[in-house]
Motif scaffolding. Structure first.
Motif, mmCIF file in Angstrom:
data_model
loop_
_atom_site.group_PDB
_atom_site.id
_atom_site.type_symbol
_atom_site.label_atom_id
_atom_site.label_comp_id
_atom_site.label_asym_id
_atom_site.label_seq_id
_atom_site.Cartn_x
_atom_site.Cartn_y
_atom_site.Cartn_z
ATOM 1 N N TRP A 1 -59.771 -0.530 -33.602
ATOM 2 C CA TRP A 1 -59.068 0.225 -34.630
ATOM 3 C C TRP A 1 -59.756 -0.013 -35.958
ATOM 4 O O TRP A 1 -60.278 -1.079 -36.245
ATOM 5 C CB TRP A 1 -57.590 -0.165 -34.638
ATOM 6 C CG TRP A 1 -56.783 0.557 -35.652
ATOM 7 C CD1 TRP A 1 -56.805 1.890 -35.924
ATOM 8 C CD2 TRP A 1 -55.846 -0.019 -36.528
ATOM 9 N NE1 TRP A 1 -55.919 2.187 -36.911
ATOM 10 C CE2 TRP A 1 -55.318 1.019 -37.304
ATOM 11 C CE3 TRP A 1 -55.391 -1.296 -36.744
ATOM 12 C CZ2 TRP A 1 -54.356 0.815 -38.267
ATOM 13 C CZ3 TRP A 1 -54.436 -1.487 -37.704
ATOM 14 C CH2 TRP A 1 -53.928 -0.438 -38.445
ATOM 15 N N TRP B 1 -47.999 -4.270 -41.150
ATOM 16 C CA TRP B 1 -49.348 -4.831 -41.127
ATOM 17 C C TRP B 1 -49.569 -5.662 -42.387
ATOM 18 O O TRP B 1 -49.090 -5.307 -43.464
ATOM 19 C CB TRP B 1 -50.421 -3.742 -41.147
ATOM 20 C CG TRP B 1 -50.658 -3.023 -39.873
ATOM 21 C CD1 TRP B 1 -51.517 -3.373 -38.881
ATOM 22 C CD2 TRP B 1 -50.066 -1.793 -39.474
ATOM 23 N NE1 TRP B 1 -51.479 -2.436 -37.888
ATOM 24 C CE2 TRP B 1 -50.587 -1.458 -38.226
ATOM 25 C CE3 TRP B 1 -49.121 -0.943 -40.051
ATOM 26 C CZ2 TRP B 1 -50.216 -0.316 -37.538
ATOM 27 C CZ3 TRP B 1 -48.756 0.193 -39.373
ATOM 28 C CH2 TRP B 1 -49.304 0.490 -38.122
ATOM 29 N N SER C 1 -50.518 4.110 -39.820
ATOM 30 C CA SER C 1 -51.934 3.743 -39.742
ATOM 31 C C SER C 1 -52.731 4.481 -40.820
ATOM 32 O O SER C 1 -53.708 3.951 -41.342
ATOM 33 C CB SER C 1 -52.504 4.001 -38.352
ATOM 34 O OG SER C 1 -52.436 5.353 -38.011
ATOM 35 N N ASP D 1 -55.209 3.036 -43.783
ATOM 36 C CA ASP D 1 -56.494 3.630 -44.154
ATOM 37 C C ASP D 1 -56.568 3.890 -45.662
ATOM 38 O O ASP D 1 -57.606 3.679 -46.287
ATOM 39 C CB ASP D 1 -56.730 4.949 -43.411
ATOM 40 C CG ASP D 1 -56.942 4.755 -41.926
ATOM 41 O OD1 ASP D 1 -57.276 3.620 -41.512
ATOM 42 O OD2 ASP D 1 -56.778 5.735 -41.191
#
Length: 76
Positions: A1, A30, A66, A70
């Motif tokens: 990833w 995260w 996600s 980024d």
């Protein structure tokens, strides 16, 4: 990833609660960290009521979170 390639340390924690018809609660978190950029935490939480026929789409939720990782990576 992608996050693993851009950060020296990546931690993930997630949890969910379902009722047999799908997810009622979903959380993903995260923490990404590097020695030169510091540490950042990205947390997403979603819930719906059991009376609501719609359930949380885990794929869409993961995709959105996600993407946030980024964005943090691109900014720092």
């Amino acid at each position: 990833w992608q996050a693993r390639r851009n950060w020296e340390r990546v931690w993930f924690k997630g949890g969910s609660l379902g009722d047999g018809q799908g997810l009622l609660v979903l959380t993903f978190g995260w923490m990404v960290e590097s020695d030169d950029r510091g540490a950042y935490v990205i947390i997403g939480m979603a819930n719906t009521q059991s009376s609501n026929p719609g359930r949380i789409n885990q794929n869409a939720f993961f995709s959105a979170l996600s993407r946030m990782v980024d964005i943090v990576t691109d900014q720092y």
